[in-house]
Each structure stands twice: as structure tokens, then as C-alpha cells.
Enzyme design. Sequence first.
Site, PDB file in Angstrom:
ATOM      1  N   GLU A 165       8.327  -4.246  11.745  1.00  0.00           N
ATOM      2  CA  GLU A 165       9.407  -4.305  10.935  1.00  0.00           C
ATOM      3  C   GLU A 165      10.519  -3.856  11.655  1.00  0.00           C
ATOM      4  OE1 GLU A 165       8.231  -2.796   7.161  1.00  0.00           O
ATOM      5  OE2 GLU A 165       6.536  -4.027   6.795  1.00  0.00           O
ATOM      6  N   GLU A 181      -0.686  -9.978   6.973  1.00  0.00           N
ATOM      7  CA  GLU A 181      -0.759  -9.173   5.935  1.00  0.00           C
ATOM      8  C   GLU A 181      -0.688 -10.083   4.650  1.00  0.00           C
ATOM      9  OE1 GLU A 181       2.172  -6.060   5.832  1.00  0.00           O
ATOM     10  OE2 GLU A 181       1.691  -5.353   7.980  1.00  0.00           O
TER      11      GLU A 181
HETATM   12  O1  G3I Z   1      -2.655   9.530  -0.062  1.00  0.00           O
HETATM   13  C1  G3I Z   1      -1.351   9.900  -0.794  1.00  0.00           C
HETATM   14  C2  G3I Z   1      -1.771  10.592  -2.047  1.00  0.00           C
HETATM   15  O2  G3I Z   1      -2.687  11.779  -1.600  1.00  0.00           O
HETATM   16  C3  G3I Z   1      -0.898  11.053  -3.051  1.00  0.00           C
HETATM   17  O3  G3I Z   1      -1.368  11.374  -4.170  1.00  0.00           O
HETATM   18  C4  G3I Z   1      -0.048   9.706  -3.511  1.00  0.00           C
HETATM   19  C5  G3I Z   1       0.915   9.716  -4.424  1.00  0.00           C
HETATM   20  O4  G3I Z   1       2.145   9.871  -3.812  1.00  0.00           O
HETATM   21  O5  G3I Z   1       0.399   9.071  -2.238  1.00  0.00           O
HETATM   22  C6  G3I Z   1      -0.824   8.613  -1.278  1.00  0.00           C
HETATM   23  O6  G3I Z   1      -0.234   7.933  -0.267  1.00  0.00           O
HETATM   24  C7  G3I Z   1       0.444   6.704  -0.395  1.00  0.00           C
HETATM   25  C8  G3I Z   1      -0.481   5.726   0.464  1.00  0.00           C
HETATM   26  O7  G3I Z   1      -0.126   4.393   0.452  1.00  0.00           O
HETATM   27  C9  G3I Z   1      -1.899   5.712   0.273  1.00  0.00           C
HETATM   28  O8  G3I Z   1      -2.305   5.002  -0.810  1.00  0.00           O
HETATM   29  C10 G3I Z   1       1.755   6.355  -0.073  1.00  0.00           C
HETATM   30  O9  G3I Z   1       2.439   7.483  -1.422  1.00  0.00           O
HETATM   31  C11 G3I Z   1       2.309   5.056  -0.573  1.00  0.00           C
HETATM   32  O10 G3I Z   1       3.758   5.214  -0.295  1.00  0.00           O
HETATM   33  C12 G3I Z   1       1.463   4.319   0.759  1.00  0.00           C
HETATM   34  O11 G3I Z   1       2.019   2.809   0.266  1.00  0.00           O
HETATM   35  C13 G3I Z   1       1.479   2.021   1.550  1.00  0.00           C
HETATM   36  C14 G3I Z   1       2.802   1.396   2.374  1.00  0.00           C
HETATM   37  O12 G3I Z   1       2.406   0.605   3.343  1.00  0.00           O
HETATM   38  C15 G3I Z   1       3.534   2.876   3.076  1.00  0.00           C
HETATM   39  O13 G3I Z   1       2.763   3.346   4.160  1.00  0.00           O
HETATM   40  C16 G3I Z   1       0.609   0.925   0.926  1.00  0.00           C
HETATM   41  O14 G3I Z   1      -0.533   1.445   0.515  1.00  0.00           O
HETATM   42  C17 G3I Z   1       0.488  -0.101   1.976  1.00  0.00           C
HETATM   43  O15 G3I Z   1      -0.242  -1.171   1.407  1.00  0.00           O
HETATM   44  C18 G3I Z   1       1.843  -0.672   2.668  1.00  0.00           C
HETATM   45  O16 G3I Z   1       1.472  -1.477   3.427  1.00  0.00           O
HETATM   46  C19 G3I Z   1       2.961  -1.840   4.179  1.00  0.00           C
HETATM   47  C20 G3I Z   1       2.259  -2.058   5.745  1.00  0.00           C
HETATM   48  O17 G3I Z   1       2.132  -1.126   6.283  1.00  0.00           O
HETATM   49  C21 G3I Z   1       3.695  -2.897   6.411  1.00  0.00           C
HETATM   50  N1  G3I Z   1       3.995  -4.202   5.762  1.00  0.00           N
HETATM   51  C22 G3I Z   1       4.350  -3.936   4.459  1.00  0.00           C
HETATM   52  C23 G3I Z   1       3.061  -3.454   3.583  1.00  0.00           C
HETATM   53  C24 G3I Z   1       3.169  -3.316   2.164  1.00  0.00           C
HETATM   54  O18 G3I Z   1       4.402  -2.436   1.876  1.00  0.00           O
END
Ligand code: G3I
Length: 360
Positions: free
Chosen positions: A156, A271
Site C-alpha cells: 500500500e 486479499e
Molecule cells: O493482538 C492484539 C491484541 O493483543 C489486542 O488486545 C487487540 C486490541 O487492540 O489488538 C490486537 O491486534 C490487532 C491485530 O489486528 C490482531 O488481531 C490490531 O489491534 C489490529 O489493528 C490488527 O488489524 C489487522 C490490520 O491489518 C492491521 O494490521 C487486521 O487483523 C488485518 O486483517 C489487516 O489486514 C490488512 C492487510 O495487512 C493489508 N491490506 C488491508 C488488510 C485489511 O485491513
Amino acid sequence: MSSIPTRRDAIGTLAAAAFGALAPGRAFGRAWEPRPSGDLPYGAAVRWSALDHDDAYRAALLERCRIIVPEGEMKWADLRPARDVFQFENADHIADFARRNGLALRGHTLAWYGAMPEWTNAIATAREAERELVAHIETVVSRYRDVVSSWDVVNEPVPERPASIGDLRPSVWTRCLGDSYIATAFRAAAAVDPTATLVLNEYDVEFVGGRFTSRRDSLRHILRKLLDQGVPVHAVGLQGHLFAERAIDRDGLQAFLSEVKSWGLKVLITELDVVDKTLPTMEAERDRLAALKVDDFLDAVFSAIRPEAVITWGVSDRYTWVPIYFTRNDGRPNRPLPFDADMKPKPMMAVIDRYLRRDV
Ligand code: G3I
């Protein structure tokens, strides 16, 4: 009424089939039998937290996937809790799962603006940024060189609304290195693993509209510049997060894909899912419309190029990112993925299967 079933008729038939029992020999839990040679590989993003304890989820993945990709476990936020720390435990679990089950593994992602640990905000100079970026890539790519067949090297890079053709999304990397971070990342990855397919991964380039056209043009500009510089970029990752209310830009997407194909680049769908926030409440209708959206998108892509793989961002509605940002007004759970929360295949899976077998 034409006697030739339209794609919409086909979806109706597929919906009936998908709600029926699984085809014989596909009972969950059996190791997935390889498709007849020539079919495109299907894969999905996985979460170790689910893989580790959810038997039905694990069975669905083994039944259908030839490729998996960590949804978060290989991001900086997960790997790098501190500047001098690499924390590989969960990424290693997923890599070992891929090795044990003969699955290909995608690496996601080496350079992104998102999921960056706090300490990286202190990176201040070009020299420091290049050192940190290259060291991270060298350490991570070499660790998984035996099992990762392709990397989302840069994820991105295009801003939400590009102000100009060369505009890049702000990150620690652009702040310290400008646009050179992209070439640096690809070169570092290729130096460690010359056999891996190195991918530039982007979203919101699939739809009709000025913002999406400008994003597609910006992506094209980045790719062309990299190729002109002799940077080892091998493929474009079309993320394919399809918003149900947005029309697929068939002509724009085909022109873009035909051009990158003429440049010798491959394409992966990396994705795929359907953000169904605006779709009707009734699940069968919602699933049918989501499957149609996937059909529209895949038909546009396949009419220009045969992608290397079709990967969905999760396999089941039980585990999806969509409700983080796009919860439905009716409060019903989102249904973005090919399997429902009970691990039953939906019409979307039947549509994907049809394209995996399609010779173009
Ligand atoms: O693991 C922590 C947990 O310990 C904590 O209690 C919780 C509460 O905040 O957060 C957890 O981490 C989260 C993580 O996902 C694991 O579930 C993060 O907050 C959350 O921001 C993260 O979101 C991910 C996001 O990317 C940011 O990395 C999504 O699951 C994931 O599906 C999303 O994937 C992205 C691709 O990498 C790039 N393209 C878009 C796609 C969708 O947004």
C-alpha cells in the site's frame, strides 16, 4: 429469455449447490487432495490464534488451501516489539504449519506504513532508516527462505487520494528515504532470496471512480519507475477488498492489467473478500450478491490476465477484519469470506472454484 444461463443464473445454481452437502470426499478433516494439475492455487490468510485451537478452521484450510499467508504475524508490529528484538514465535508456528502440510507460504509484509511499532517513530535519518529496513528484510526473508515462495515486499504505497501521480502514502520510510525506500526494499529482498516472487501489493484499484482511477495510475507509475530502474519487482498484488456498493471498473482494470502484463509482470489476487456493510440483511441474498461481486471482479481480471493465485483474506466469516471498520447497521455479523462462521462453503467459494479451473 435466452436459453444460455447468464452468470447470474449460474450464481443461483451455485448458491443451491453451496448450501447443499459438501461434495463427496470433501468431508472436513481429510487432507486436501491436490487439484488436477493446471488448476490455479487457492489460498487464505490465517491467524495463529485460531489455527492453534480451532479444529474446524484448521480442517477448512487444509481441505481447500494450497497457499496460506499470516494475517498479522509477519508484520513489524508482531515481529519487532523493540528495536533490538525479533519475536518470531507466532510466525514460526505458521511457517511450521505450512511446512508440515505441504502448503506454500506468502510473506506479508516487509515494508508498510501500517502496523509499525512505536519505537520506529524515532527513526530519524536516511542512513538509520535504510539500515533498519534492510536489516529487517535480511533477517526475516532469510529465516523463511525455505518456505515463503512470495513476499509482499511493499504494501500500500499509494495514498488514499493521490495529490499527484508520484504522491506516496506517508510512512517512516517515505519520511526518511522518500520514494527510494521501495527500490531499497525490493533489492534487499532479492539479495536474500533471488527465487522468491517479489510483489507490490495494493488495494482500491478495482473500482469505478476518479479516486480509484488515480490510485491505479499512481500504482502504474510506481511499477514503471521500478522497472525502468531495473528493480526486481515480479508481480502486482491486487488485494481485492471488494466493497459491495462499488462497481468494478472492468475497462480500467483490464487496461491496467494488460499493460502490466505487457511489462512482464505477474498478478496475484492477494486479499479477496467482500465488505458487505451495505448488502441486505437476509443471508442467502447477501451471500448471492457477494458472490456476484466476486464473479464481476474475477471475470474482469481473468479476461486480461490469468493470476498466479487467488487468495482470500481469511477463509471463514468466523475470523475476519471487516467488522473492525465496517460493522453493519443491522448489527448482523459480516459475511465477507468463502466459508460461513460454521465453516460451510458459500456461493462465493463455488465462484472462486469456477475461476481456479478456468483456462484463459
Ligand atoms: O493482538 C492484539 C491484541 O493483543 C489486542 O488486545 C487487540 C486490541 O487492540 O489488538 C490486537 O491486534 C490487532 C491485530 O489486528 C490482531 O488481531 C490490531 O489491534 C489490529 O489493528 C490488527 O488489524 C489487522 C490490520 O491489518 C492491521 O494490521 C487486521 O487483523 C488485518 O486483517 C489487516 O489486514 C490488512 C492487510 O495487512 C493489508 N491490506 C488491508 C488488510 C485489511 O485491513
